[in-house]
Scaffold this active site. Structure first.
Site, mmCIF file in Angstrom:
data_model
loop_
_atom_site.group_PDB
_atom_site.id
_atom_site.type_symbol
_atom_site.label_atom_id
_atom_site.label_comp_id
_atom_site.label_asym_id
_atom_site.label_seq_id
_atom_site.Cartn_x
_atom_site.Cartn_y
_atom_site.Cartn_z
ATOM 1 N N LYS A 13 0.823 -1.215 0.000
ATOM 2 C CA LYS A 13 0.000 0.000 0.000
ATOM 3 C C LYS A 13 0.854 1.262 0.000
ATOM 4 C CE LYS A 13 -2.336 -0.533 3.805
ATOM 5 N NZ LYS A 13 -1.826 -1.818 4.285
ATOM 6 N N ARG A 88 -9.392 1.227 9.649
ATOM 7 C CA ARG A 88 -8.975 -0.151 9.838
ATOM 8 C C ARG A 88 -9.960 -0.931 10.689
ATOM 9 N NH1 ARG A 88 -3.177 0.556 9.162
ATOM 10 N NH2 ARG A 88 -1.994 -1.355 9.458
ATOM 11 N N ARG A 127 11.705 -7.286 5.390
ATOM 12 C CA ARG A 127 11.669 -5.828 5.396
ATOM 13 C C ARG A 127 12.472 -5.180 6.517
ATOM 14 N NH1 ARG A 127 5.870 -2.912 4.777
ATOM 15 N NH2 ARG A 127 5.703 -3.335 6.988
ATOM 16 N N ARG A 129 11.473 -3.738 9.549
ATOM 17 C CA ARG A 129 10.972 -2.703 10.436
ATOM 18 C C ARG A 129 10.838 -3.318 11.826
ATOM 19 N NH1 ARG A 129 5.601 -0.168 8.146
ATOM 20 N NH2 ARG A 129 4.623 -1.442 9.761
ATOM 21 N N ARG A 140 -0.282 -8.986 13.363
ATOM 22 C CA ARG A 140 -0.817 -7.933 12.486
ATOM 23 C C ARG A 140 -1.734 -8.531 11.423
ATOM 24 N NH1 ARG A 140 4.593 -5.810 10.868
ATOM 25 N NH2 ARG A 140 3.534 -4.625 9.244
HETATM 26 P P1 ADP Z 1 1.102 -2.232 8.112
HETATM 27 O O1 ADP Z 1 -0.026 -1.947 7.161
HETATM 28 O O2 ADP Z 1 2.285 -2.819 7.425
HETATM 29 O O3 ADP Z 1 0.704 -2.973 9.348
HETATM 30 P P2 ADP Z 1 1.122 0.545 8.994
HETATM 31 O O4 ADP Z 1 2.294 1.427 8.851
HETATM 32 O O5 ADP Z 1 -0.105 0.885 8.232
HETATM 33 O O6 ADP Z 1 1.693 -0.871 8.612
HETATM 34 O O7 ADP Z 1 0.701 0.419 10.528
HETATM 35 C C1 ADP Z 1 1.618 0.078 11.533
HETATM 36 C C2 ADP Z 1 0.912 -0.031 12.881
HETATM 37 O O8 ADP Z 1 0.324 1.226 13.229
HETATM 38 C C3 ADP Z 1 -0.249 -1.013 12.926
HETATM 39 O O9 ADP Z 1 0.167 -2.329 13.177
HETATM 40 C C4 ADP Z 1 -1.102 -0.428 14.076
HETATM 41 O O10 ADP Z 1 -0.574 -0.761 15.326
HETATM 42 C C5 ADP Z 1 -0.926 1.061 13.898
HETATM 43 N N1 ADP Z 1 -1.997 1.662 13.070
HETATM 44 C C6 ADP Z 1 -1.842 2.263 11.850
HETATM 45 N N2 ADP Z 1 -3.029 2.711 11.371
HETATM 46 C C7 ADP Z 1 -3.959 2.363 12.299
HETATM 47 C C8 ADP Z 1 -5.373 2.527 12.384
HETATM 48 N N3 ADP Z 1 -6.086 3.147 11.418
HETATM 49 N N4 ADP Z 1 -6.009 2.046 13.488
HETATM 50 C C9 ADP Z 1 -5.332 1.444 14.448
HETATM 51 N N5 ADP Z 1 -4.007 1.243 14.436
HETATM 52 C C10 ADP Z 1 -3.312 1.698 13.377
#
Ligand code: ADP
Length: 197
Positions: A13, A88, A127, A129, A140
């Site tokens: 994404k 989400r 990756r 991270r 996740r």
């Molecule tokens: P990925 O899609 O690879 O999990 P993101 O960078 O989108 O990575 O998100 C990393 C973390 O940030 C998530 O695992 C969550 O803990 C938090 N997070 C991001 N966006 C949200 C959201 N909209 N609601 C709740 N937690 C979020």
């Protein structure tokens, strides 16, 4: 143009969102990036969010909603935006709908980037991270399946959902996305109907 990007962790994404933002001149809003910035700046919200992020769990809705609501007011969102990683949960999606309905600026499209789970695991494991270790990755993916996948049905019922095959090269996938988003652009202005002599 207001677009939501949905897809599991590792679907690509972020990469595609950056390309989309550039191509269509809209803001790229990644809640993951916002939370990581808050964490690195050691703000109260950042410290709180980190406890969830490092466990692979979703950050509570009220925190996310506050951050997004504020960010959407910024000037660069007026031309439109791509939401990457938000909403989400169903509660987030409903809150977003209410917010946008109130402003009279509904979503134009919701893109699902679909990638099989084995491939996600493979990509994420390479990756590096801090939340990319196997146990956290698994958590996740579980959070995605349980809390985020129901949004696909939610947006499908509203006629907004388009599913994009997330396997292939970055260029191939971006091309698929353009095929969905290009028709949403304003139609080009009519040429003068006068026939040149
Ligand atoms: P990925 O899609 O690879 O999990 P993101 O960078 O989108 O990575 O998100 C990393 C973390 O940030 C998530 O695992 C969550 O803990 C938090 N997070 C991001 N966006 C949200 C959201 N909209 N609601 C709740 N937690 C979020």
């Amino acid at each position: 143009m207001r677009v939501v990007f949905i897809g599991p962790p590792g679907a690509g994404k972020g990469t595609q969102a950056a390309l989309v933002a550039q191509r269509y001149g809209i803001a790229h809003l990644s809640t993951g990036d916002m939370l990581r910035a808050a964490r690195d700046a050691k703000t109260e919200i950042g410290k709180l969010a980190d406890q969830y992020m490092s466990a692979g769990q979703l950050v509570p809705d009220d925190i996310i909603l506050k951050i997004v609501q504020q960010r959407l007011q910024a000037d660069d969102c007026r031309a439109g935006y791509l939401l990457d990683g938000f909403p989400r949960t169903l509660a987030q999606a409903e809150a977003l709908d209410a917010m946008l309905a109130h402003q009279g600026t509904p979503l134009d499209s919701v893109l699902e980037l679909r990638v099989p789970e084995e491939e996600l695991f493979r990509r994420l494991s390479g990756r590096g991270r801090s939340d990319d270790n196997p146990q956290v990755i698994r958590q996740r993916l579980v959070a995605y399946r349980q809390q985020t996948e129901p949004l696909l049905d939610y947006y499908h019922r509203r006629g907004l959902l388009k599913t994009i095959d997330g396997l292939g090269s970055v260029e191939e996938i971006f091309h698929r996305i353009q095929q969905v988003l290009d028709p949403l652009l304003e139609p080009p202005r009519q040429q003068s109907s006068e026939v040149p002599r």
